[in-house]
Design a protein around this motif. Structure first.
Motif, mmCIF file in Angstrom:
data_model
loop_
_atom_site.group_PDB
_atom_site.id
_atom_site.type_symbol
_atom_site.label_atom_id
_atom_site.label_comp_id
_atom_site.label_asym_id
_atom_site.label_seq_id
_atom_site.Cartn_x
_atom_site.Cartn_y
_atom_site.Cartn_z
ATOM 1 N N LEU A 11 0.807 -1.113 0.059
ATOM 2 C CA LEU A 11 0.002 0.109 -0.086
ATOM 3 C C LEU A 11 1.007 1.164 -0.016
ATOM 4 C CD1 LEU A 11 -2.759 -0.939 2.796
ATOM 5 C CD2 LEU A 11 -2.947 -1.313 0.374
ATOM 6 N N LEU A 23 -5.399 5.289 0.752
ATOM 7 C CA LEU A 23 -4.438 4.314 0.662
ATOM 8 C C LEU A 23 -4.859 3.434 -0.542
ATOM 9 C CD1 LEU A 23 -4.272 2.626 4.194
ATOM 10 C CD2 LEU A 23 -2.618 3.886 3.058
ATOM 11 N N SER A 25 -3.568 0.342 -3.690
ATOM 12 C CA SER A 25 -2.747 -0.763 -3.806
ATOM 13 C C SER A 25 -1.383 -0.526 -4.663
ATOM 14 C CB SER A 25 -3.483 -1.974 -4.569
ATOM 15 O OG SER A 25 -4.018 -1.563 -5.524
#
Length: 415
Positions: A11, A23, A25
């Protein structure tokens, strides 16, 4: 803090227009993958023992469930100097608490709150008592761990420039308790700032799911998990294992092997997530109606949600808004990890697949289901775990009845 995760490869923090710090990926994530394990910088009790001499049902340090009765209470570890009836699950918790979270001042302050609340009109409100206990814990933290107190102040949550009358009353009450002096000072403005941080960042550690409505045993501030934004269509959910299984106390739940503390919370993705996707939690039960969700978000967090689910439900009539029927992720991601059943969802309620697959149908539960973490060779698990009751269910046991109850996910922020 450049990255709030245990694994900096999973993250990263990104500014998203209209959502602030978010946040996302940094690589494709597999269903059930653990993306964060976070420890609290502050814990405080949601309730107090009754004044008739009953002891607390939880450890006053780690909040594990205690089985207390009149015959064994004398054999448990207790605070040697308070009538708050604080008990601890073992000598280590006792020693840790007495030198930190249950210091002499905290002990006296909690005892005063407990016995004075009937005589102070503004303290008769349970929510105000919770705020008072938080302030006691926070001002104690400023002395016992200045670095964690500074971290608390850095979290999201803006206080009004002029503290409101309720905050002024709480500040005067805390002042009457003679809080310990710290390098951060003591002022109505600081009290207002602390309350704002608590309101927007506190997670609830839940009691057993023994009734239709679950109760909170304690609240915790988890600094890394506080970066997750809300979505009524979450792609991740939290698990806690306070009692060694999970908050629901189920013997069937799967406790992670590497959990460092029973008060850690674990964030797992619910289904496959592509690289670059924002990771979101639900701040409250996913089974709440559109009106309930929007009211809570506006009152506690100051925004209105316009996620894909809300865009569908905003046009529903109020009598049809029973949101326990289902949901799905963003239309453009076509439900990563979904299958042909997604195409069979009711066209009037396109989110039904989520509720069929990822909401627990056990009576009085309705928690969120997420697959167990993938194996070491990245093979996905076909076993789903409920984050409320701890039930383990194989995917082939999924049914289509969509029966729902209450979920645990937003009781994180504080009820």
């Amino acid at each position: 803090m450049s990255n709030p995760t245990n694994n900096p490869m999973l993250l990263k923090i990104t500014e998203i227009q209209g959502r602030g710090r978010s946040l996302v990926s940094t690589q494709p994530l597999k269903a059930g993958q653990v993306i964060l394990q976070d420890s609290p910088i502050l814990l405080y009790p949601a309730t107090t023992p009754s004044k008739n001499g009953e002891f607390s049902n939880f450890c006053s340090n780690c909040f594990k469930k205690l089985h207390v009765n009149s015959t064994n209470s004398n054999n448990l570890n207790s605070c040697p100097s308070c009538s708050y009836h604080a008990l601890f699950c073992n000598p280590n918790c006792q020693t840790s608490a007495l030198s930190g979270s249950h210091s002499t001042w905290v002990c006296q302050a909690l005892n005063y709150i407990r016995y004075s609340s009937p005589n102070l009109p503004f303290l008769q409100d349970p929510d105000t008592q919770i705020q008072a206990r938080f302030l006691v814990s926070a001002y104690n933290l400023a002395v016992t761990s200045p670095s964690n107190f500074q971290l608390l102040l850095s979290l999201q949550g803006e206080a009004p420039l002029i503290p409101n009358p309720q905050t002024q009353a709480l500040h005067s009450f805390i002042a009457s308790l003679s809080p310990p002096q710290s390098g951060f000072g003591f002022s109505p403005e600081l009290t207002a700032a602390l309350l704002a941080k608590d309101k927007q960042n506190a997670f609830g550690l839940m009691d057993e799911n023994s009734t239709d409505e679950r109760t909170v045993r304690a609240y915790g501030i988890y600094p890394k998990a506080s970066f997750f934004n809300h979505d009524c269509l979450p792609n991740a959910c939290r698990f806690d294992y306070v009692d060694g299984s999970n908050s629901g106390g189920s013997s069937g739940s799967a406790v992670p092997d590497n959990i460092t503390s029973n008060t850690d919370i674990i964030i797992r993705v619910i289904h496959d997530v592509p690289e670059g996707r924002e990771i979101c939690l639900s701040y409250f039960p996913v089974t709440w109606t559109y009106l309930e969700r929007q009211t809570r978000l506006k009152d506690d967090y100051g925004f209105e949600c316009d996620c894909d689910r809300c865009k569908v439900e905003v046009n529903w009539k109020e009598e049809d808004d029973n949101s326990g029927t289902g949901m799905e992720p963003d239309n453009d991601e076509a439900m990563e990890g979904s299958d042909e059943d997604a195409n069979e969802a009711d066209n009037d309620f396109p989110h039904a697949y989520f509720f069929v697959k990822y909401v627990c149908d056990r009576d009085n539960c309705g928690g969120t289901l997420a697959p167990l973490p993938p194996s070491q060779d990245s093979s996905p698990s076909d076993v789903l775990e409920c984050n409320v009751c701890g039930r383990l269910r194989k995917e082939e046991e999924d049914d289509m009845d969509g029966d729902n109850g209450n979920d645990e996910d937003g009781d994180m922020l504080e009820e």
